[in-house]
Design a protein around this motif. Sequence first.
Motif, PDB file in Angstrom:
ATOM      1  N   LYS A  55       0.828  -1.209   0.000  1.00 31.64           N
ATOM      2  CA  LYS A  55       0.000   0.000   0.000  1.00 31.64           C
ATOM      3  C   LYS A  55       0.862   1.259   0.000  1.00 31.64           C
ATOM      4  O   LYS A  55       0.438   2.326   0.462  1.00 31.64           O
ATOM      5  CB  LYS A  55      -0.924   0.002   1.221  1.00 31.64           C
ATOM      6  N   ALA A  56       2.074   1.155  -0.530  1.00 34.28           N
ATOM      7  CA  ALA A  56       3.004   2.282  -0.507  1.00 34.28           C
ATOM      8  C   ALA A  56       2.418   3.513  -1.195  1.00 34.28           C
ATOM      9  O   ALA A  56       2.595   4.641  -0.714  1.00 34.28           O
ATOM     10  CB  ALA A  56       4.323   1.887  -1.173  1.00 34.28           C
ATOM     11  N   LYS A  57       1.729   3.336  -2.296  1.00 35.18           N
ATOM     12  CA  LYS A  57       1.179   4.486  -3.015  1.00 35.18           C
ATOM     13  C   LYS A  57       0.151   5.219  -2.167  1.00 35.18           C
ATOM     14  O   LYS A  57       0.122   6.456  -2.132  1.00 35.18           O
ATOM     15  CB  LYS A  57       0.553   4.037  -4.343  1.00 35.18           C
ATOM     16  N   ILE A 106      -1.539   8.336  11.770  1.00 37.53           N
ATOM     17  CA  ILE A 106      -2.850   8.746  11.259  1.00 37.53           C
ATOM     18  C   ILE A 106      -3.007   8.316   9.808  1.00 37.53           C
ATOM     19  O   ILE A 106      -4.089   7.911   9.379  1.00 37.53           O
ATOM     20  CB  ILE A 106      -3.042  10.265  11.423  1.00 37.53           C
ATOM     21  N   THR A 107      -1.919   8.380   9.045  1.00 38.68           N
ATOM     22  CA  THR A 107      -1.954   7.892   7.662  1.00 38.68           C
ATOM     23  C   THR A 107      -2.334   6.423   7.623  1.00 38.68           C
ATOM     24  O   THR A 107      -3.159   5.991   6.798  1.00 38.68           O
ATOM     25  CB  THR A 107      -0.585   8.091   6.990  1.00 38.68           C
ATOM     26  N   TYR A 119      -4.840   0.946   6.698  1.00 37.22           N
ATOM     27  CA  TYR A 119      -5.605  -0.120   7.345  1.00 37.22           C
ATOM     28  C   TYR A 119      -6.993  -0.313   6.730  1.00 37.22           C
ATOM     29  O   TYR A 119      -7.409  -1.452   6.483  1.00 37.22           O
ATOM     30  CB  TYR A 119      -5.719   0.133   8.845  1.00 37.22           C
ATOM     31  N   PRO A 120      -7.743   0.773   6.467  1.00 36.83           N
ATOM     32  CA  PRO A 120      -9.065   0.566   5.849  1.00 36.83           C
ATOM     33  C   PRO A 120      -9.003  -0.123   4.495  1.00 36.83           C
ATOM     34  O   PRO A 120      -9.961  -0.787   4.090  1.00 36.83           O
ATOM     35  CB  PRO A 120      -9.609   2.000   5.717  1.00 36.83           C
ATOM     36  N   SER A 121      -7.870   0.001   3.786  1.00 35.52           N
ATOM     37  CA  SER A 121      -7.759  -0.616   2.473  1.00 35.52           C
ATOM     38  C   SER A 121      -7.584  -2.130   2.553  1.00 35.52           C
ATOM     39  O   SER A 121      -7.667  -2.817   1.537  1.00 35.52           O
ATOM     40  CB  SER A 121      -6.573  -0.010   1.701  1.00 35.52           C
ATOM     41  N   PHE A 122      -7.357  -2.654   3.759  1.00 35.04           N
ATOM     42  CA  PHE A 122      -7.205  -4.099   3.907  1.00 35.04           C
ATOM     43  C   PHE A 122      -8.537  -4.837   3.791  1.00 35.04           C
ATOM     44  O   PHE A 122      -8.564  -6.057   3.662  1.00 35.04           O
ATOM     45  CB  PHE A 122      -6.563  -4.432   5.257  1.00 35.04           C
ATOM     46  N   GLY A 123      -9.646  -4.120   3.895  1.00 35.31           N
ATOM     47  CA  GLY A 123     -10.948  -4.726   3.680  1.00 35.31           C
ATOM     48  C   GLY A 123     -11.647  -5.242   4.917  1.00 35.31           C
ATOM     49  O   GLY A 123     -12.786  -5.695   4.843  1.00 35.31           O
ATOM     50  N   ALA A 124     -10.987  -5.214   6.064  1.00 34.99           N
ATOM     51  CA  ALA A 124     -11.579  -5.678   7.317  1.00 34.99           C
ATOM     52  C   ALA A 124     -10.910  -4.926   8.458  1.00 34.99           C
ATOM     53  O   ALA A 124      -9.798  -4.401   8.299  1.00 34.99           O
ATOM     54  CB  ALA A 124     -11.393  -7.192   7.492  1.00 34.99           C
ATOM     55  N   PRO A 125     -11.571  -4.839   9.615  1.00 37.11           N
ATOM     56  CA  PRO A 125     -10.955  -4.133  10.745  1.00 37.11           C
ATOM     57  C   PRO A 125      -9.596  -4.727  11.104  1.00 37.11           C
ATOM     58  O   PRO A 125      -9.412  -5.944  11.087  1.00 37.11           O
ATOM     59  CB  PRO A 125     -11.976  -4.342  11.883  1.00 37.11           C
ATOM     60  N   GLU A 167     -12.449   3.510  17.766  1.00 26.21           N
ATOM     61  CA  GLU A 167     -12.450   4.945  18.001  1.00 26.21           C
ATOM     62  C   GLU A 167     -11.311   5.616  17.218  1.00 26.21           C
ATOM     63  O   GLU A 167     -10.396   4.968  16.732  1.00 26.21           O
ATOM     64  CB  GLU A 167     -12.280   5.233  19.498  1.00 26.21           C
ATOM     65  N   GLY A 168     -11.386   6.937  17.134  1.00 26.64           N
ATOM     66  CA  GLY A 168     -10.294   7.687  16.538  1.00 26.64           C
ATOM     67  C   GLY A 168     -10.433   7.866  15.032  1.00 26.64           C
ATOM     68  O   GLY A 168     -11.527   7.824  14.477  1.00 26.64           O
ATOM     69  N   TYR A 169      -9.303   8.066  14.360  1.00 26.65           N
ATOM     70  CA  TYR A 169      -9.309   8.364  12.923  1.00 26.65           C
ATOM     71  C   TYR A 169      -9.778   7.160  12.122  1.00 26.65           C
ATOM     72  O   TYR A 169      -9.378   6.028  12.363  1.00 26.65           O
ATOM     73  CB  TYR A 169      -7.901   8.768  12.482  1.00 26.65           C
ATOM     74  N   GLN A 170     -10.632   7.435  11.154  1.00 26.60           N
ATOM     75  CA  GLN A 170     -11.243   6.388  10.349  1.00 26.60           C
ATOM     76  C   GLN A 170     -11.045   6.691   8.866  1.00 26.60           C
ATOM     77  O   GLN A 170     -10.596   7.780   8.482  1.00 26.60           O
ATOM     78  CB  GLN A 170     -12.745   6.294  10.660  1.00 26.60           C
ATOM     79  N   ALA A 171     -11.422   5.705   8.029  1.00 31.29           N
ATOM     80  CA  ALA A 171     -11.426   5.919   6.581  1.00 31.29           C
ATOM     81  C   ALA A 171     -12.338   7.096   6.271  1.00 31.29           C
ATOM     82  O   ALA A 171     -13.416   7.238   6.843  1.00 31.29           O
ATOM     83  CB  ALA A 171     -11.913   4.655   5.874  1.00 31.29           C
ATOM     84  N   GLY A 172     -11.919   7.943   5.380  1.00 36.88           N
ATOM     85  CA  GLY A 172     -12.688   9.128   5.033  1.00 36.88           C
ATOM     86  C   GLY A 172     -12.112  10.400   5.625  1.00 36.88           C
ATOM     87  O   GLY A 172     -12.406  11.501   5.139  1.00 36.88           O
ATOM     88  N   PHE A 173     -11.290  10.265   6.680  1.00 35.22           N
ATOM     89  CA  PHE A 173     -10.628  11.449   7.236  1.00 35.22           C
ATOM     90  C   PHE A 173      -9.653  11.982   6.196  1.00 35.22           C
ATOM     91  O   PHE A 173      -8.864  11.233   5.619  1.00 35.22           O
ATOM     92  CB  PHE A 173      -9.902  11.084   8.526  1.00 35.22           C
ATOM     93  N   LYS A 174      -9.685  13.294   5.956  1.00 38.46           N
ATOM     94  CA  LYS A 174      -8.899  13.885   4.878  1.00 38.46           C
ATOM     95  C   LYS A 174      -7.454  14.180   5.253  1.00 38.46           C
ATOM     96  O   LYS A 174      -6.642  14.489   4.382  1.00 38.46           O
ATOM     97  CB  LYS A 174      -9.581  15.168   4.394  1.00 38.46           C
ATOM     98  N   GLY A 175      -7.123  14.089   6.528  1.00 39.56           N
ATOM     99  CA  GLY A 175      -5.758  14.352   6.952  1.00 39.56           C
ATOM    100  C   GLY A 175      -5.560  15.784   7.419  1.00 39.56           C
ATOM    101  O   GLY A 175      -6.313  16.686   7.053  1.00 39.56           O
ATOM    102  N   TRP A 176      -4.511  15.966   8.220  1.00 38.90           N
ATOM    103  CA  TRP A 176      -4.186  17.288   8.751  1.00 38.90           C
ATOM    104  C   TRP A 176      -3.262  18.065   7.831  1.00 38.90           C
ATOM    105  O   TRP A 176      -2.848  19.170   8.145  1.00 38.90           O
ATOM    106  CB  TRP A 176      -3.536  17.160  10.130  1.00 38.90           C
TER     107      TRP A 176
END
Length: 441
Positions: A317-319, A331-332, A338-344, A405-414
Amino acid sequence: MPAAASSSHHHRARLRSRTAPLLLLVVLAVFVVTELLRSSSRGGGFTATARRAGSSPAKANHSAAARKILLDPDFTLRLPRQSPLSLSLSARNALPPRNTARFPALPDSHLKIVLYVHNRPRYLRLVVDSLSRVEGIGEALLIVSHDGYFPEMDKIVQGIDFCQVKQIFAPYSPHLFPDTFPGVSPGDCQSKDNAKEKGCKGDPDQYGNHRSPRIVSLKHHWWWMMNTVWDGLQETMDFDGHILFIEEDHYIFPNAYRNAQLLVDLKPKKCPGCYAINLAPSDVKAKGEGWESLVAEKMGNIGYAFNRTVWRKIHAKAKQFCAFDEYNWDITMWATVYPSFGAPVYSLRGPRRSAAHFGKCGLHQGQGSSNVCVDNGSGDVELEEIDKVPNIKDDWPVHIIQRQEGYQAGFKGWGGWGDRRDRKLCLSFAYMYHVKDQSPA
């Protein structure tokens, strides 16, 4: 010979002498990876590759899946041209671990520990002191990864005598390049400069801010370190077991090493879907629940350990990692990788912490004359007797905390990571041990 020509001649000779160990290391890494890929392509599936002479069965668990490298054939590797200091640090990276005479053999069940640091010597002294009190630490290889070169930090690590220790220095750290990229280059845009109006160079992040070398070094160091530890060091490139990662503001409890070993052994039985083990809750302020059960929850960033199979998933997932406009590596990971792995992505830990975050100052605060973060460097961590001995039981059930809890998929980043030069350098770190040709940026 004229004095100027003589000086130039000797300068080139010094560069050649310093470059030789680095080139040897790169050639060795490429050769090893090439042979592993050939072995994998012949065997296919989950077949074991040939073990190195003298290695134990516990270390000879390589698989084609674990060794698979996904690379873009059209990618051009571009690394900054190294300075004499950078080259000298690269040469130090190739040195063998110290204290091997005192600790000549590491058990098959040992964990390797990576401590990554910047420039907070008071913190580092506390971490080193805590590690010296850890039961079983003499069985481990401790790798200290430096973001830049700071003499006081180097001296502290040089004084470690309680285990094998190896130092590595990020040779492309912005802190080593004061006048050129990845440091500050002449003509770089600053803050919210308009590139067209000022004629400066650089790409702003999503909030209109241009790059800050002090800030981007956080993500660069972590990513360089991960790629180097897993694929670039002779001591670890053939190690498929769990590697434990800690930072310079993590206080490590006396039972941490033994608890980590227990969690590694229990993970395939108790939580086969868990990606890692953790020494503390994902909430850095939490001390644990005190239950008589193991806990599976979101991956934390205090004392986390995973194996090569998980690293290969991350590396693939380097890209995504390098393109996400966020200067924090953790946070990245939480928001895009992690969300790109398809499961929690769960991590297994005990109900009591075995490591604690004690730092009050951020990684780059207190480094300049302004905006100094005042911190006396004391670790306000209270230890109970139960924290000094292994306190995880193999008959405990697993409590799964499903709400992440915390940062999830969809967060745009700081932000802080909008410059295309940082993104290209980040990708080059993912390729640097898997291609032969390296072109200076």
